[in-house]
Design a protein around this motif. Structure first.
Motif, PDB file in Angstrom:
ATOM      1  N   VAL A   1       1.249  -1.036  -0.116  1.00 15.65           N
ATOM      2  CA  VAL A   1       0.069  -0.265  -0.124  1.00 15.65           C
ATOM      3  C   VAL A   1       1.067   1.794  -0.006  1.00 15.65           C
ATOM      4  CG1 VAL A   1      -2.310  -1.306   1.284  1.00 15.65           C
ATOM      5  CG2 VAL A   1      -0.400  -0.426   2.314  1.00 15.65           C
ATOM      6  N   GLU A   2       0.192   2.642  -0.634  1.00 17.22           N
ATOM      7  CA  GLU A   2       1.440   3.323  -0.358  1.00 17.22           C
ATOM      8  C   GLU A   2       1.123   4.191   0.935  1.00 17.22           C
ATOM      9  OE1 GLU A   2       1.214   7.867  -3.122  1.00 17.22           O
ATOM     10  OE2 GLU A   2      -0.393   6.185  -3.666  1.00 17.22           O
ATOM     11  N   VAL A   3       2.158   4.594   1.542  1.00 17.64           N
ATOM     12  CA  VAL A   3       2.019   5.473   3.011  1.00 17.64           C
ATOM     13  C   VAL A   3       1.492   7.038   2.403  1.00 17.64           C
ATOM     14  CG1 VAL A   3       3.740   6.121   5.264  1.00 17.64           C
ATOM     15  CG2 VAL A   3       3.846   3.874   3.367  1.00 17.64           C
ATOM     16  N   PRO A   4       0.547   7.229   2.619  1.00 15.09           N
ATOM     17  CA  PRO A   4       0.268   8.384   2.845  1.00 15.09           C
ATOM     18  C   PRO A   4       0.839   9.668   3.739  1.00 15.09           C
ATOM     19  CG  PRO A   4      -0.736   7.299   4.682  1.00 15.09           C
ATOM     20  CD  PRO A   4      -0.314   6.286   4.095  1.00 15.09           C
ATOM     21  N   SER A   5       1.034  10.203   3.265  1.00 16.12           N
ATOM     22  CA  SER A   5       1.772  11.531   4.014  1.00 16.12           C
ATOM     23  C   SER A   5       1.618  11.896   5.310  1.00 16.12           C
ATOM     24  CB  SER A   5       1.847  13.426   2.909  1.00 16.12           C
ATOM     25  OG  SER A   5       2.007  14.315   4.237  1.00 16.12           O
ATOM     26  N   LEU A   6       1.983  12.102   6.230  1.00 16.14           N
ATOM     27  CA  LEU A   6       1.556  12.471   7.584  1.00 16.14           C
ATOM     28  C   LEU A   6       1.930  13.394   8.836  1.00 16.14           C
ATOM     29  CD1 LEU A   6       2.272   8.351   9.073  1.00 16.14           C
ATOM     30  CD2 LEU A   6       0.220   9.562   7.921  1.00 16.14           C
ATOM     31  N   ALA A   7       2.612  14.071   7.799  1.00 16.79           N
ATOM     32  CA  ALA A   7       3.411  15.453   7.915  1.00 16.79           C
ATOM     33  C   ALA A   7       1.843  16.729   8.574  1.00 16.79           C
ATOM     34  CB  ALA A   7       4.191  16.468   7.206  1.00 16.79           C
TER      35      ALA A   7
ATOM     36  N   LEU B   1       0.177  15.908  11.285  1.00 18.04           N
ATOM     37  CA  LEU B   1      -1.006  15.116  12.374  1.00 18.04           C
ATOM     38  C   LEU B   1       0.098  14.907  13.657  1.00 18.04           C
ATOM     39  CD1 LEU B   1      -2.216  12.524   9.513  1.00 18.04           C
ATOM     40  CD2 LEU B   1      -2.825  14.382   9.830  1.00 18.04           C
ATOM     41  N   SER B   2      -0.863  14.861  14.724  1.00 12.70           N
ATOM     42  CA  SER B   2      -0.622  14.406  15.321  1.00 12.70           C
ATOM     43  C   SER B   2      -0.036  13.434  15.596  1.00 12.70           C
ATOM     44  CB  SER B   2      -1.348  14.653  16.948  1.00 12.70           C
ATOM     45  OG  SER B   2      -2.376  13.989  16.467  1.00 12.70           O
ATOM     46  N   LEU B   3       0.775  12.536  16.621  1.00 18.23           N
ATOM     47  CA  LEU B   3       0.984  11.095  16.862  1.00 18.23           C
ATOM     48  C   LEU B   3      -0.282  10.445  16.721  1.00 18.23           C
ATOM     49  CD1 LEU B   3       3.273   8.954  16.774  1.00 18.23           C
ATOM     50  CD2 LEU B   3       3.208   9.336  19.176  1.00 18.23           C
ATOM     51  N   PRO B   4      -1.133  10.626  17.645  1.00 19.26           N
ATOM     52  CA  PRO B   4      -2.173   9.905  17.786  1.00 19.26           C
ATOM     53  C   PRO B   4      -2.743   9.504  16.501  1.00 19.26           C
ATOM     54  CG  PRO B   4      -2.436  10.569  20.028  1.00 19.26           C
ATOM     55  CD  PRO B   4      -1.492  11.653  19.063  1.00 19.26           C
ATOM     56  N   GLU B   5      -3.181  10.735  15.958  1.00 19.00           N
ATOM     57  CA  GLU B   5      -3.585  10.871  14.464  1.00 19.00           C
ATOM     58  C   GLU B   5      -2.887  10.029  13.327  1.00 19.00           C
ATOM     59  OE1 GLU B   5      -5.668  15.458  14.701  1.00 19.00           O
ATOM     60  OE2 GLU B   5      -3.787  14.572  13.839  1.00 19.00           O
ATOM     61  N   ALA B   6      -1.966  10.023  13.259  1.00 21.66           N
ATOM     62  CA  ALA B   6      -0.956   9.537  12.341  1.00 21.66           C
ATOM     63  C   ALA B   6      -0.847   8.162  12.586  1.00 21.66           C
ATOM     64  CB  ALA B   6       0.585   9.788  13.057  1.00 21.66           C
ATOM     65  N   GLN B   7      -0.888   7.653  13.960  1.00 18.15           N
ATOM     66  CA  GLN B   7      -1.237   5.834  14.345  1.00 18.15           C
ATOM     67  C   GLN B   7      -2.494   5.191  13.920  1.00 18.15           C
ATOM     68  OE1 GLN B   7      -0.976   5.358  18.776  1.00 18.15           O
ATOM     69  NE2 GLN B   7      -0.725   2.537  17.904  1.00 18.15           N
ATOM     70  N   LYS B   8      -3.395   6.272  13.846  1.00 17.61           N
ATOM     71  CA  LYS B   8      -4.714   6.318  13.662  1.00 17.61           C
ATOM     72  C   LYS B   8      -5.066   6.036  11.469  1.00 17.61           C
ATOM     73  CE  LYS B   8      -9.398   7.061  14.489  1.00 17.61           C
ATOM     74  NZ  LYS B   8     -10.908   8.860  14.367  1.00 17.61           N
ATOM     75  N   ALA B   9      -4.512   7.425  11.137  1.00 16.25           N
ATOM     76  CA  ALA B   9      -4.327   6.672   9.738  1.00 16.25           C
ATOM     77  C   ALA B   9      -3.671   6.033   9.398  1.00 16.25           C
ATOM     78  CB  ALA B   9      -3.511   8.318   9.548  1.00 16.25           C
TER      79      ALA B   9
ATOM     80  N   LEU C   1      -4.878   2.095   7.078  1.00 14.31           N
ATOM     81  CA  LEU C   1      -4.883   0.789   5.613  1.00 14.31           C
ATOM     82  C   LEU C   1      -3.550  -0.247   6.294  1.00 14.31           C
ATOM     83  CD1 LEU C   1      -2.999   4.255   4.375  1.00 14.31           C
ATOM     84  CD2 LEU C   1      -5.048   3.540   3.813  1.00 14.31           C
ATOM     85  N   GLY C   2      -3.503  -1.086   7.425  1.00 17.78           N
ATOM     86  CA  GLY C   2      -3.836  -1.857   8.122  1.00 17.78           C
ATOM     87  C   GLY C   2      -1.455  -1.806   7.911  1.00 17.78           C
ATOM     88  N   LEU C   3      -1.429  -1.222   8.342  1.00 20.48           N
ATOM     89  CA  LEU C   3       0.083  -0.630   8.554  1.00 20.48           C
ATOM     90  C   LEU C   3      -0.191  -0.601  10.182  1.00 20.48           C
ATOM     91  CD1 LEU C   3       1.444   2.104   5.990  1.00 20.48           C
ATOM     92  CD2 LEU C   3       1.261  -0.561   6.067  1.00 20.48           C
ATOM     93  N   VAL C   4       1.788  -0.727  10.201  1.00 28.04           N
ATOM     94  CA  VAL C   4       1.747  -0.567  12.070  1.00 28.04           C
ATOM     95  C   VAL C   4       2.406   0.110  12.318  1.00 28.04           C
ATOM     96  CG1 VAL C   4       2.521  -1.906  14.085  1.00 28.04           C
ATOM     97  CG2 VAL C   4       1.501  -2.988  12.357  1.00 28.04           C
TER      98      VAL C   4
END
Length: 241
Positions: A206-212, A214-222, A226-229
Motif C-alpha cells: 500500500v502507499e504510505v500517506p503523508s503524515l506531516a 498530524l499529531s502522533l495519535p492521528e498518524a497512528q490512526k491513519a 491502511l493495515g500498517l503498524v
C-alpha cells in the motif's frame, strides 16, 4: 613370420654382380612376404556394433581365443564404423562387446570369416537428457520418456520439491542444474537430481500517506486504517526564537 629357407640379409658393393642364387632368394622372400600379407588380411575380423546413437569410441571389442589369450580390436575412425582385428590366427573366438550404459554382449566367431560380424547392444538404462532451462514439468516429462527415476528436486533456496507432485506453483520453475550431466548413462533404478529456480511470491503493498502535520495519535490512526503498524517513533526538539 618365418622364411623357408631362412632369409639371409646380404649387402653388396656397387658394381658387384648379383648372382642367380641371390636374386632367387630375393624373389622367394618377396613371395613369402606377399603370402603373409594375404594370410593376414584373410584372417582379419571386422565387427559392426549396432546401437542407436552410440559413441563407437567408447565401445571395447575383445576376442578371446580358445587358449585364453585375448585381443583388442582397433576402434573405427570416422567416417568408418567397424572395429577391426588384424591378423588373428585361424580358429574359434568369443567376442565380447562392452560400452557404458549397455549390457555386455558376447558371441562366438570362427576365423577366417568373409563377412562382417554384427553385434547388437541393449541399453541397460537411459541416458541423461539435456534439461537446463526447461520448465520443471517438461524436464520431468523428458526423464519419464527416458525411463529415468528422479531421486530429488531442490529449489535454489534448498527447499525439497516432491518429484511426484511438485505442485502448480513449481510448474514454470526452470531447471538450473542437473546431476548427472547430459549424455551420462543412468542405470535402471538409479535416481537423478535437479535444482530449479525458487518460486517468487508477490506481497501486497500500500502507499504510505503523508503524515506531516498530524499529531502522533492521528498518524497512528491513519496508518492503522491502511493495515500498517506504527514503528519506532523518535522526537526532535526545535528551538524557538
Amino acid at each position: 613370420m618365418i622364411f623357408d629357407p631362412p632369409f639371409i640379409a646380404k649387402t653388396v658393393t656397387p658394381g658387384e654382380p648379383l648372382t642367380a642364387q641371390a636374386w632367387n632368394d630375393i624373389v622367394t622372400a618377396l613371395g613369402q612376404v606377399h603370402q603373409h600379407l594375404e594370410n593376414t588380411e584373410a584372417t582379419a575380423l571386422r565387427v559392426q556394433v549396432a546401437a542407436q546413437d552410440i559413441d563407437l569410441r567408447q565401445v571395447r571389442v575383445t576376442a578371446l581365443r580358445e587358449d585364453g589369450i585375448a585381443f583388442d580390436a582397433v576402434p573405427p575412425v570416422p567416417p568408418l564404423t567397424q572395429h577391426v582385428f588384424g591378423g588373428l590366427r585361424a580358429g574359434s573366438y568369443q567376442l565380447r562387446v562392452e560400452a557404458p550404459g549397455y549390457q555386455v554382449a558376447t558371441t562366438n566367431v570362427t576365423v577366417p570369416s568373409a563377412t562382417v560380424t554384427n553385434v547388437p547392444l541393449t541399453a541397460s538404462g537411459g541416458f541423461m537428457p539435456a534439461l537446463f532451462g526447461l520448465e520443471l514439468g517438461q524436464a520431468l516429462g523428458a526423464l519419464g520418456d527416458a525411463q529415468i527415476a528422479v531421486a530429488r528436486v531442490l529449489d535454489v533456496t534448498g527447499t525439497d520439491v516432491p518429484p511426484a507432485n511438485p505442485g502448480a506453483q513449481y510448474g514454470s520453475s526452470r531447471v538450473l542444474m542437473q546431476l548427472p550431466p547430459p549424455g551420462t548413462p543412468v542405470a535402471t533404478g538409479q535416481g537423478v537430481q535437479l535444482v530449479i529456480a525458487a518460486v517468487l511470491s508477490a506481497q501486497a503493498s500500500v502507499e504510505v500517506p503523508s503524515l506531516a502535520g498530524l499529531s502522533l495519535p492521528e498518524a497512528q490512526k491513519a496508518l492503522e486504517s491502511l493495515g500498517l503498524v506504527l514503528g519506532k517513533v523518535t522526537t526532535k526538539q526545535t528551538r524557538t526564537a
